[in-house]
Design a protein around this motif. Structure first.
Motif, short mmCIF file in Angstrom:
data_model
loop_
_atom_site.label_atom_id
_atom_site.label_comp_id
_atom_site.label_asym_id
_atom_site.label_seq_id
_atom_site.Cartn_x
_atom_site.Cartn_y
_atom_site.Cartn_z
N ALA A 140 1.27 27.34 5.50
CA ALA A 140 2.12 27.10 4.58
C ALA A 140 3.61 27.41 4.58
O ALA A 140 4.60 26.85 3.96
N PHE A 141 3.77 28.54 5.07
CA PHE A 141 5.31 29.15 5.06
C PHE A 141 5.96 28.94 6.52
O PHE A 141 7.07 29.26 6.63
N SER A 142 5.40 28.12 7.29
CA SER A 142 5.79 27.58 8.67
C SER A 142 6.90 26.85 8.30
O SER A 142 7.15 26.10 7.59
N GLU A 143 7.77 26.64 9.49
CA GLU A 143 8.98 25.71 9.45
C GLU A 143 8.36 24.18 9.34
O GLU A 143 9.14 23.49 8.90
N SER A 144 7.46 24.23 10.00
CA SER A 144 6.76 22.94 10.30
C SER A 144 6.41 22.36 8.84
O SER A 144 6.78 21.22 8.58
N PHE A 145 5.55 23.13 8.19
CA PHE A 145 5.59 22.72 6.52
C PHE A 145 6.77 22.64 5.85
O PHE A 145 6.94 21.65 5.28
N SER A 146 7.79 23.52 5.94
CA SER A 146 8.91 23.40 5.27
C SER A 146 9.80 22.11 5.69
O SER A 146 10.22 21.44 4.60
N ASN A 147 9.73 21.77 6.68
CA ASN A 147 10.44 20.53 7.27
C ASN A 147 9.87 19.24 6.50
O ASN A 147 10.64 18.34 6.25
N ILE A 148 8.48 19.13 6.48
CA ILE A 148 7.70 18.05 5.99
C ILE A 148 7.97 17.97 4.32
O ILE A 148 8.49 17.09 3.75
N LEU A 164 6.48 25.13 -1.38
CA LEU A 164 7.64 24.34 -1.82
C LEU A 164 8.84 25.41 -2.14
O LEU A 164 9.87 25.20 -1.60
N GLY A 165 8.54 26.48 -2.84
CA GLY A 165 9.48 27.61 -2.89
C GLY A 165 9.99 28.18 -1.33
O GLY A 165 11.26 28.14 -1.39
N LYS A 166 9.43 28.37 -0.68
CA LYS A 166 9.69 28.90 0.63
C LYS A 166 10.71 27.93 1.21
O LYS A 166 11.59 28.20 1.96
N SER A 167 10.14 26.51 0.87
CA SER A 167 11.08 25.53 1.80
C SER A 167 12.60 25.48 1.01
O SER A 167 13.35 24.75 1.84
N MET A 185 0.97 -1.05 -0.01
CA MET A 185 0.01 0.10 0.17
C MET A 185 0.94 1.20 -0.08
O MET A 185 1.69 1.40 0.95
N LYS A 186 0.74 2.31 -1.02
CA LYS A 186 1.43 3.56 -0.89
C LYS A 186 0.39 4.58 -0.16
O LYS A 186 -0.85 4.72 -0.53
N LYS A 187 1.11 4.95 0.67
CA LYS A 187 0.58 5.96 1.58
C LYS A 187 0.90 7.48 1.20
O LYS A 187 2.07 7.87 0.96
N ILE A 188 -0.33 8.27 0.93
CA ILE A 188 -0.11 9.63 0.70
C ILE A 188 -0.48 10.61 1.65
O ILE A 188 -1.29 10.47 2.15
N LEU A 189 0.48 11.57 2.19
CA LEU A 189 0.31 12.57 3.15
C LEU A 189 -0.25 13.66 2.17
O LEU A 189 0.24 14.38 1.55
N LEU A 190 -1.60 14.06 2.64
CA LEU A 190 -2.34 15.26 2.08
C LEU A 190 -2.16 16.36 3.18
O LEU A 190 -2.73 16.37 4.29
N LEU A 191 -1.24 17.12 2.98
CA LEU A 191 -0.77 18.05 3.94
C LEU A 191 -1.77 19.44 3.49
O LEU A 191 -1.60 19.96 2.69
N LEU A 192 -2.43 19.83 4.77
CA LEU A 192 -3.47 20.84 4.79
C LEU A 192 -3.19 22.10 5.68
O LEU A 192 -2.76 21.74 6.88
N ALA A 193 -2.96 23.23 5.02
CA ALA A 193 -3.01 24.31 5.67
C ALA A 193 -4.07 24.99 5.94
O ALA A 193 -5.10 24.79 5.41
N ASP A 194 -4.38 25.74 7.04
CA ASP A 194 -5.48 26.43 7.49
C ASP A 194 -5.75 27.40 6.16
O ASP A 194 -4.62 27.88 5.65
N GLY A 195 -6.91 27.34 5.77
CA GLY A 195 -7.24 28.33 4.49
C GLY A 195 -7.08 27.72 3.24
O GLY A 195 -6.94 28.33 2.20
N PHE A 196 -6.63 26.32 3.16
CA PHE A 196 -6.58 25.59 1.98
C PHE A 196 -8.05 25.56 1.34
O PHE A 196 -9.04 25.69 1.93
#
Length: 194
Positions: free
Chosen positions: A86-94, A115-118, A1-12
């Motif tokens: 989306a521009f948080s360090e937590s998002f960028s690290n992921i 992605l650019g911010k990361s 099984m391939k698991k996909i992480l759907l990363l959601l930011a507030d305001g998506f």
């Protein structure tokens, strides 16, 4: 099984997230059965761009990134607070985690700015929201990105797109990266796209 992480930011944007849950969900039940999407946010409750409340299955503190095979990120609106997450360090690290392992990363519309911010798009080809009245392409360029005037841009394992209208195409492209062209065609056909 391939698991996909759907990363959601507030305001998506809900529609941009739903294409991943639907296309990969159809594959799970009607395609080759190999995909599972897990919705993940920075907090227990998120509000979409248009005030639709969502409870992600997990928060980033509840997951082990190595368990996932791909990352998907929908875009959102600045007015709804999208860039706060989306521009948080937590998002960028992921994002950096998936890039370092060359795992597929699919983004829709302005999610490419995360992605650019990361830093993962430096000297790579990508696109973002491309309406002539928008400043988003210039913002993406400021992250050192080789901005393309295309609806969808794939640079290696990274997919970026230019607007919400590309959402299904991005989701199908991710499915193809995770499975096969034949399987993706079958899912498209069952969903009425082929």
């Amino acid at each position: 099984m391939k698991k996909i992480l759907l990363l959601l930011a507030d305001g998506f944007e809900a529609v941009e997230a739903s294409v991943f849950t639907d296309v990969l969900g159809w594959n799970k039940w009607e395609g080759d059965g190999s995909t599972e999407v897990v919705t993940v946010g920075l907090r227990d409750k998120l509000t979409c761009t248009w005030n639709f409340n969502v409870v992600p299955e997990k928060t980033i503190h509840d997951i082990q990134l190595d368990e996932f095979d791909a990352l998907a990120i929908p875009g959102g609106f600045e007015e709804a607070g999208f860039y706060d997450d989306a521009f948080s360090e937590s998002f960028s690290n992921i994002i950096r985690h998936f890039d370092a392992r060359q795992k597929p990363i699919a983004s829709i519309c302005v999610a490419s700015l995360a992605l650019g911010k990361s830093g993962i798009l430096t000297n790579r080809k990508a696109t973002t929201y491309a309406h002539p009245t928008s400043i988003r392409k210039e913002q993406l360029k400021n992250f050192g990105v080789n901005v393309q005037n295309e609806r969808i841009v794939q640079d290696g394992h990274i997919i970026t797109s230019s607007n919400p209208g590309t959402a299904f195409d991005v989701a199908f492209l991710l499915l193809e990266m995770l499975t096969t062209k034949e399987n993706t065609h079958q899912v498209k056909d069952l969903m009425g796209f082929a």
